[in-house]
Design a protein around this motif. Structure first.
Motif, PDB file in Angstrom:
ATOM      1  N   GLU A 210       0.826  -1.210   0.000  1.00 47.59           N
ATOM      2  CA  GLU A 210       0.000   0.000   0.000  1.00 47.59           C
ATOM      3  C   GLU A 210       0.862   1.262   0.000  1.00 47.59           C
ATOM      4  OE1 GLU A 210      -3.154   0.259  -0.405  1.00 47.59           O
ATOM      5  OE2 GLU A 210      -3.813  -1.801  -0.132  1.00 47.59           O
ATOM      6  N   CYS A 211       2.078   1.171   0.580  1.00 50.03           N
ATOM      7  CA  CYS A 211       2.945   2.354   0.643  1.00 50.03           C
ATOM      8  C   CYS A 211       3.223   2.892  -0.759  1.00 50.03           C
ATOM      9  CB  CYS A 211       4.251   2.032   1.366  1.00 50.03           C
ATOM     10  SG  CYS A 211       5.044   0.510   0.803  1.00 50.03           S
ATOM     11  N   THR A 212       3.550   1.971  -1.656  1.00 51.46           N
ATOM     12  CA  THR A 212       3.846   2.396  -3.021  1.00 51.46           C
ATOM     13  C   THR A 212       2.593   2.956  -3.694  1.00 51.46           C
ATOM     14  OG1 THR A 212       5.735   0.963  -3.328  1.00 51.46           O
ATOM     15  CG2 THR A 212       4.468   1.463  -5.301  1.00 51.46           C
ATOM     16  N   ALA A 213       1.424   2.378  -3.369  1.00 50.72           N
ATOM     17  CA  ALA A 213       0.186   2.842  -4.009  1.00 50.72           C
ATOM     18  C   ALA A 213      -0.148   4.282  -3.613  1.00 50.72           C
ATOM     19  CB  ALA A 213      -0.973   1.910  -3.649  1.00 50.72           C
ATOM     20  N   ILE A 225      12.140  -1.534  -0.014  1.00 51.31           N
ATOM     21  CA  ILE A 225      12.256  -2.435   1.147  1.00 51.31           C
ATOM     22  C   ILE A 225      12.711  -3.814   0.685  1.00 51.31           C
ATOM     23  CG2 ILE A 225      10.928  -3.652   2.933  1.00 51.31           C
ATOM     24  CD1 ILE A 225       9.187  -1.121   3.172  1.00 51.31           C
ATOM     25  N   MET A 226      12.064  -4.312  -0.366  1.00 53.18           N
ATOM     26  CA  MET A 226      12.403  -5.651  -0.848  1.00 53.18           C
ATOM     27  C   MET A 226      13.835  -5.701  -1.386  1.00 53.18           C
ATOM     28  SD  MET A 226       9.832  -7.028   0.088  1.00 53.18           S
ATOM     29  CE  MET A 226       8.123  -6.763   0.475  1.00 53.18           C
ATOM     30  N   ASN A 227      14.214  -4.640  -2.086  1.00 55.40           N
ATOM     31  CA  ASN A 227      15.569  -4.618  -2.633  1.00 55.40           C
ATOM     32  C   ASN A 227      16.612  -4.534  -1.518  1.00 55.40           C
ATOM     33  OD1 ASN A 227      17.939  -3.018  -4.211  1.00 55.40           O
ATOM     34  ND2 ASN A 227      16.792  -4.390  -5.559  1.00 55.40           N
ATOM     35  N   LEU A 228      16.248  -3.807  -0.447  1.00 54.48           N
ATOM     36  CA  LEU A 228      17.170  -3.724   0.692  1.00 54.48           C
ATOM     37  C   LEU A 228      17.306  -5.091   1.370  1.00 54.48           C
ATOM     38  CD1 LEU A 228      18.881  -1.539   1.990  1.00 54.48           C
ATOM     39  CD2 LEU A 228      17.006  -1.020   3.545  1.00 54.48           C
ATOM     40  N   ARG A 229      16.180  -5.859   1.414  1.00 52.20           N
ATOM     41  CA  ARG A 229      16.261  -7.218   1.957  1.00 52.20           C
ATOM     42  C   ARG A 229      17.281  -8.031   1.174  1.00 52.20           C
ATOM     43  NH1 ARG A 229      10.009  -9.233   3.013  1.00 52.20           N
ATOM     44  NH2 ARG A 229       9.711  -8.050   4.923  1.00 52.20           N
ATOM     45  N   ARG A 230      17.210  -7.863  -0.138  1.00 53.11           N
ATOM     46  CA  ARG A 230      18.147  -8.623  -0.982  1.00 53.11           C
ATOM     47  C   ARG A 230      19.587  -8.248  -0.640  1.00 53.11           C
ATOM     48  NH1 ARG A 230      16.500  -9.268  -7.059  1.00 53.11           N
ATOM     49  NH2 ARG A 230      18.157  -7.978  -7.895  1.00 53.11           N
TER      50      ARG A 230
ATOM     51  N   PHE B  97      12.043  -9.980  -6.670  1.00 55.99           N
ATOM     52  CA  PHE B  97      11.701 -10.611  -7.954  1.00 55.99           C
ATOM     53  C   PHE B  97      10.208 -10.471  -8.231  1.00 55.99           C
ATOM     54  CE2 PHE B  97      15.368 -13.070  -6.355  1.00 55.99           C
ATOM     55  CZ  PHE B  97      16.266 -12.739  -7.355  1.00 55.99           C
ATOM     56  N   GLY B  98       9.871 -10.009  -9.416  1.00 60.49           N
ATOM     57  CA  GLY B  98       8.469  -9.941  -9.844  1.00 60.49           C
ATOM     58  C   GLY B  98       7.650  -8.891  -9.129  1.00 60.49           C
ATOM     59  N   LEU B  99       8.324  -7.972  -8.453  1.00 58.95           N
ATOM     60  CA  LEU B  99       7.582  -6.999  -7.642  1.00 58.95           C
ATOM     61  C   LEU B  99       6.732  -6.058  -8.494  1.00 58.95           C
ATOM     62  CD1 LEU B  99       7.493  -6.523  -4.623  1.00 58.95           C
ATOM     63  CD2 LEU B  99       9.067  -4.630  -4.950  1.00 58.95           C
ATOM     64  N   GLN B 100       7.255  -5.687  -9.657  1.00 60.52           N
ATOM     65  CA  GLN B 100       6.498  -4.739 -10.492  1.00 60.52           C
ATOM     66  C   GLN B 100       5.244  -5.406 -11.069  1.00 60.52           C
ATOM     67  OE1 GLN B 100       7.565  -1.933  -9.923  1.00 60.52           O
ATOM     68  NE2 GLN B 100       9.745  -2.116  -9.606  1.00 60.52           N
ATOM     69  N   ARG B 101       5.177  -6.727 -11.002  1.00 60.83           N
ATOM     70  CA  ARG B 101       4.024  -7.451 -11.543  1.00 60.83           C
ATOM     71  C   ARG B 101       3.265  -8.173 -10.421  1.00 60.83           C
ATOM     72  NH1 ARG B 101       3.501  -5.025 -15.066  1.00 60.83           N
ATOM     73  NH2 ARG B 101       4.283  -5.002 -17.172  1.00 60.83           N
ATOM     74  N   GLN B 102       3.406  -7.687  -9.170  1.00 64.80           N
ATOM     75  CA  GLN B 102       2.819  -8.436  -8.055  1.00 64.80           C
ATOM     76  C   GLN B 102       1.294  -8.553  -8.159  1.00 64.80           C
ATOM     77  OE1 GLN B 102       0.943  -7.045  -5.418  1.00 64.80           O
ATOM     78  NE2 GLN B 102       1.232  -4.862  -5.803  1.00 64.80           N
ATOM     79  N   ARG B 103       0.624  -7.515  -8.673  1.00 63.99           N
ATOM     80  CA  ARG B 103      -0.845  -7.564  -8.807  1.00 63.99           C
ATOM     81  C   ARG B 103      -1.261  -8.667  -9.760  1.00 63.99           C
ATOM     82  NH1 ARG B 103      -0.127  -2.323  -9.757  1.00 63.99           N
ATOM     83  NH2 ARG B 103      -0.552  -0.959  -8.020  1.00 63.99           N
ATOM     84  N   GLU B 104      -0.668  -8.631 -10.955  1.00 70.27           N
ATOM     85  CA  GLU B 104      -1.016  -9.608 -11.969  1.00 70.27           C
ATOM     86  C   GLU B 104      -0.705 -11.025 -11.476  1.00 70.27           C
ATOM     87  OE1 GLU B 104       0.713  -6.901 -12.293  1.00 70.27           O
ATOM     88  OE2 GLU B 104       0.097  -5.761 -14.053  1.00 70.27           O
ATOM     89  N   THR B 105       0.458 -11.179 -10.819  1.00 69.19           N
ATOM     90  CA  THR B 105       0.829 -12.512 -10.314  1.00 69.19           C
ATOM     91  C   THR B 105      -0.225 -13.004  -9.333  1.00 69.19           C
ATOM     92  OG1 THR B 105       3.039 -11.573 -10.267  1.00 69.19           O
ATOM     93  CG2 THR B 105       2.818 -13.810  -9.449  1.00 69.19           C
ATOM     94  N   PHE B 106      -0.659 -12.109  -8.453  1.00 63.55           N
ATOM     95  CA  PHE B 106      -1.645 -12.526  -7.442  1.00 63.55           C
ATOM     96  C   PHE B 106      -2.934 -13.001  -8.118  1.00 63.55           C
ATOM     97  CE2 PHE B 106      -5.125 -11.472  -4.430  1.00 63.55           C
ATOM     98  CZ  PHE B 106      -4.798 -12.401  -3.456  1.00 63.55           C
TER      99      PHE B 106
END
Ligand code: HEM
Lengths: 248, 128
Positions: A210-213, A225-230, B97-106
């Protein structure tokens, strides 16, 4: 052409001095292409001078005017009324969530700013480090490093919308984690990974995105956040094998 | 002062109003996680009937064949598919991985979960 006029009702959350909050209604005539903040200001100017709200720049740079408009976090200075209601419609205006309310629409953001500071996000960064949707401009005087303001305007909308932040006041929140990521990208400073790598940091996020939205400034905190996890995981694995520096 | 975060606001995890598809994924993941955990406990309890001898176990198996329990088992299968498939999505997304397509994947994964649930329903209730 005569400008269109809409009649709308603002239902504004009022609360001060520890009293329970209530909603007060104000009916206004507006031009639907005005912004929500303009309507709130008009309430203050012509109806009730005791209304408290934050605002400063009116062009999405200062991050002061974040509010919850009809259930959704918005930077009200750039949210046209047309986008969030209709003629004879209602705008329900509430303070940001997950921050203590000081008065009406004003929330206490001091803990948020402390987290931002801890993330060490520099407010300017070199132009070549920016994720711009255009080719990076060549600086006029190449000897001088061209800098730009970073995207995060510290408005707090991402913290307000985050389900994890609703239940944990120790969670540092999406903005600060995104700040640490951006700073890490710029400097490669390992201490930023250590700062983010704990249960109230990177690992508190539960991927609701939701943050990005709601981010009005294209920071994309969820991706950061996810990239930092990586980066954290790859750094931990590398340090198992004796490496001290992050991969360039 | 009101409005600050508090563990008592956990109900907000489950409030999808005005939210995006990512919140639906988060809610479904949490609810199915709770469901699967409760089921695991029940399952182990039921298996413990084995130590009480064949009669106790047979009585339980007869109960397990009733439509209400079968329907409950179908919910467990649906929960397993939803949670497992979405869990794979979250796992990949968690490392970028696949974050930009997370909606479609879901959406695609939930269509697969629905199809899987229908497949099991057809076989479990003998509609095939
Ligand atoms: C294919 C199998 C599974 C996968 C891929 C999977 C994956 C995941 C992932 C990625 C999460 C973290 C979600 C988040 O960050 O919000 C999670 C949470 C959880 N899972 Fe699973 N899971 C699986 C099976 C199960 C089973 C069989 C159970 C129970 C018996 C279970 C119980 C839980 C619980 C209790 C949580 C915590 C829920 C939350 O924090 O919202 N999972 N799972």
């Amino acid at each position: 052409m005569k400008p269109t006029t809409w009649t709308i009702t603002l239902s504004i959350s009022r609360q001060s001095g520890g009293a329970p909050r209530h909603f007060q209604e104000f009916t206004l005539e507006v031009n639907p292409d005005e912004y929500v903040l303009d309507a709130v200001e008009r309430v203050w100017a012509f109806h009730d001078r005791s209304l408290n709200y934050r605002h400063a720049c009116h062009h999405s740079t200062c991050g002061a005017c974040g509010m919850v408009v009809n259930g959704v976090e918005k930077l009200t200075c750039i949210t046209p009324i047309r986008e969030v209601t209709r003629d004879r419609g209602t705008l329900r205006i509430e303070p940001l969530r997950n921050f203590p309310v000081q008065s009406d629409l004003v929330v206490d953001m001091s803990a948020f700013y402390q987290n931002m500071e801890a993330s060490k996000l520099n407010s300017v960064s070199p132009v070549e480090k920016a994720d711009l949707p255009i080719d990076h401009p060549t600086p006029a005087a190449p000897a001088v490093d061209a800098e730009r303001l970073v995207d995060c305007i510290e408005c707090g909308l991402c913290v307000s919308v985050c389900p994890a932040a609703a239940t944990s006041d120790s969670y540092v929140g999406p903005a600060a984690l995104a700040g640490a990521h951006q700073q890490f990208q710029a400097t490669g400073e390992i201490s930023l990974l250590d700062w983010a790598d704990h249960q109230d940091g990177l690992w508190r996020c539960h991927s609701a995105y939701e943050c990005t939205a709601v981010c009005p400034s294209n920071v994309n905190p969820a991706w950061r956040i996810m990239n930092l996890r990586r980066h954290v995981v790859s750094q931990r694995i590398r340090s198992l094998f004796g490496a001290k520096e992050p991969r360039p | 002062m009101m409005n600050q975060p508090s563990p008592r606001k956990f109900w907000r995890w489950f409030d999808p109003r005005y939210r995006q598809i990512g919140t639906w994924a988060f809610i479904l993941n949490r609810i199915t996680a709770i469901g699967l955990t409760v089921y695991l406990v029940l399952h182990l309890y039921m298996l413990s009937k084995l130590v009480q001898g064949p009669e106790a176990y047979d009585a339980f198996i007869a109960l397990a064949k009733t439509p209400v329990i079968l329907f409950g088992e179908l919910l467990v299968i649906a929960a397993g598919l939803i949670h497992g498939l979405n869990g794979i999505r979250v796992g990949f997304n968690s490392f970028g991985f696949g974050l930009q397509r997370q909606r479609e994947t879901f959406i695609v994964l939930m269509i697969i979960a629905l199809a899987g649930t229908v497949y099991f329903a057809v076989h479990m209730f003998g509609w095939a």
